[in-house]
Design an enzyme around this catalytic site. Structure first.
Site, PDB file in Angstrom:
ATOM      1  N   TRP A  15      13.077  60.330  24.745  1.00  0.00           N
ATOM      2  CA  TRP A  15      14.688  60.044  26.219  1.00  0.00           C
ATOM      3  C   TRP A  15      13.884  59.569  27.116  1.00  0.00           C
ATOM      4  O   TRP A  15      14.490  58.656  27.390  1.00  0.00           O
ATOM      5  CB  TRP A  15      14.412  62.127  26.431  1.00  0.00           C
ATOM      6  CG  TRP A  15      15.151  61.952  27.800  1.00  0.00           C
ATOM      7  CD1 TRP A  15      15.359  63.071  28.856  1.00  0.00           C
ATOM      8  CD2 TRP A  15      16.700  61.736  27.679  1.00  0.00           C
ATOM      9  NE1 TRP A  15      15.846  63.195  29.072  1.00  0.00           N
ATOM     10  CE2 TRP A  15      17.672  62.106  29.147  1.00  0.00           C
ATOM     11  CE3 TRP A  15      17.561  61.029  26.914  1.00  0.00           C
ATOM     12  CZ2 TRP A  15      17.975  61.977  29.262  1.00  0.00           C
ATOM     13  CZ3 TRP A  15      19.103  60.399  27.283  1.00  0.00           C
ATOM     14  CH2 TRP A  15      19.629  61.262  28.240  1.00  0.00           C
ATOM     15  N   ARG A  35       1.900  56.947  26.964  1.00  0.00           N
ATOM     16  CA  ARG A  35       0.496  57.753  26.446  1.00  0.00           C
ATOM     17  C   ARG A  35      -0.263  56.707  25.184  1.00  0.00           C
ATOM     18  O   ARG A  35      -1.335  56.679  25.139  1.00  0.00           O
ATOM     19  CB  ARG A  35       1.091  59.282  25.767  1.00  0.00           C
ATOM     20  CG  ARG A  35      -0.860  59.900  25.823  1.00  0.00           C
ATOM     21  CD  ARG A  35      -0.711  61.400  25.568  1.00  0.00           C
ATOM     22  NE  ARG A  35       0.399  62.087  26.931  1.00  0.00           N
ATOM     23  CZ  ARG A  35      -0.867  62.863  27.834  1.00  0.00           C
ATOM     24  NH1 ARG A  35      -1.770  62.426  27.801  1.00  0.00           N
ATOM     25  NH2 ARG A  35       0.164  63.410  28.860  1.00  0.00           N
ATOM     26  N   LYS A 191      19.146  76.420  27.519  1.00  0.00           N
ATOM     27  CA  LYS A 191      20.633  76.428  25.852  1.00  0.00           C
ATOM     28  C   LYS A 191      18.896  75.674  24.772  1.00  0.00           C
ATOM     29  O   LYS A 191      19.915  75.651  23.678  1.00  0.00           O
ATOM     30  CB  LYS A 191      21.383  75.023  26.507  1.00  0.00           C
ATOM     31  CG  LYS A 191      20.343  73.326  26.627  1.00  0.00           C
ATOM     32  CD  LYS A 191      20.274  73.301  25.949  1.00  0.00           C
ATOM     33  CE  LYS A 191      18.957  71.528  26.212  1.00  0.00           C
ATOM     34  NZ  LYS A 191      19.264  70.550  25.049  1.00  0.00           N
ATOM     35  N   THR A 248      24.330  70.491  21.598  1.00  0.00           N
ATOM     36  CA  THR A 248      22.437  70.604  21.436  1.00  0.00           C
ATOM     37  C   THR A 248      22.911  71.881  20.223  1.00  0.00           C
ATOM     38  O   THR A 248      22.335  71.794  19.441  1.00  0.00           O
ATOM     39  CB  THR A 248      21.397  71.287  22.457  1.00  0.00           C
ATOM     40  OG1 THR A 248      20.448  70.914  22.178  1.00  0.00           O
ATOM     41  CG2 THR A 248      22.086  72.854  22.867  1.00  0.00           C
TER      42      THR A 248
END
Length: 334
Positions: A15, A35, A191, A248
């Site tokens: 994302w 990271r 959600k 989703t």
């Protein structure tokens, strides 16, 4: 307020990488903090992120770094680390945040332990920053490829909200601004839990009627909790609530639904999560959502049953039977 030319995207997962792509298309100078050194190397060298977003060619203007302070020095920040890691990441970059600097919160969840929404975590760790919430129906791969997407951009300052929407908008990425941060965050957090439940329904072969019933009754739970937190029902009836829930809960592209699918087919939670690099936020948020609902005395039977299944407190058949044997009631009851 529209004078933003650089953006730091904090988080090099799927994302975060997709949002970096959006920002580059919008003409911003983009610094992507990751990271993982291999992500930094791949983004800068090959303009790809094969670890988290394979098969997508990234804009060469995106510069990746492992230096958090370098990314935080941008005009605008997008925080795209997982919800349960947001506090530590914000704390690490808090000294670099300027008063009034917008921090767009892109993680969806409730923090375990504190039961805080992400904007509350930001207020706790870096009160000098200005919270903004980005939420709505969006799969990272589709957004990164430039497929049409509409999202909610929630900010209490309407002028800032409009300016940020204009800053991030592209021909295929359309932000709608809102003043209701709490509603936008509640929709995104709940959600994810409901998507796991929908995956279980699908994996168990309970049929499309059961799936539709769960989405509808789950949305009622989501709305009740959002309103109890101080959000508006109209907000969660939009992109960041109903829209995100529909997406989703309807595709195995959803990390949360895919976990539920595996559980419904008889896999353990450990097996369902095995081999997945990207985090299914609903797994960590489920116990926090359950605890928050209990604290606010809000009835959320689907979320509660999902949390109990994930915690090993009930097996699937017991949880399903419990939901189906609840007392009959008017659909209009709150």
């Amino acid at each position: 307020m529209s004078g933003y030319s650089t953006v730091g995207v904090i988080g090099g997962g799927a994302w975060g990488t997709a949002l970096a792509q959006v920002c580059a298309r919008a003409g911003l100078g983009v610094t992507l903090w990751a990271r993982e050194p291999e992500v930094v190397e791949a983004v800068n060298g090959a303009h790809t992120n094969p670890l988290f977003l394979p098969g997508v060619e990234l804009d060469p203007a995106i510069i990746a770094t492992g230096d958090l302070a370098r990314a935080a020095a941008s005009d605008l920040l997008l925080a795209v680390v997982p919800a349960q890691h947001l506090r530590s990441t914000l704390a690490a970059m808090a000294p670099a945040l300027k008063p009034g600097q917008p921090v767009v919160l892109c993680a969806k969840g409730v923090e375990q332990g504190s039961l805080m929404l992400m904007s509350q975590v930001l207020e706790d760790v870096a009160p000098q920053a200005c919270p903004v919430v980005l939420s709505g129906p969006s799969f990272a791969g589709e957004v990164a490829r430039g497929l049409p997407t509409a999202i909610t951009l929630a900010c209490p300052n309407p002028d800032l909200g409009k300016a940020l929407a204009q800053t991030l908008a592209t021909p295929t990425f359309r932000p709608y601004w809102s003043g209701d941060i709490v509603g936008a965050e509640a929709g995104g957090a709940v959600k994810n839990v409901l998507a796991i439940a929908c995956g279980i329904v699908e994996g168990r072969g309970l049929g499309r009627s059961a799936h539709a019933a769960l989405v509808t009754r789950g949305f009622a739970e989501l709305t009740r909790l959002a309103v109890a937190l101080g959000g508006e029902a109209a907000t969660v009836a939009g992109l960041c609530g109903l829209g995100d829930l529909v997406l989703t809960c309807s595709s195995p592209q959803s990390r949360n639904m895919s976990v539920g699918l595996a559980l419904g087919r008889g896999e353990s939670l450990e097996q369902a999560l095995s081999g997945k690099l990207s985090i299914a936020e609903g797994v960590a948020s489920a116990p926090a959502v359950r605890a928050l609902a209990e604290k606010l005395d809000v009835e959320t039977p689907i979320c509660e049953a999902t949390a109990a299944v994930l915690a090993g407190e009930r097996d699937l058949d017991e949880a399903i039977a419990g939901l189906l044997s609840r007392p009959l009631r008017s659909e209009q009851e709150t």
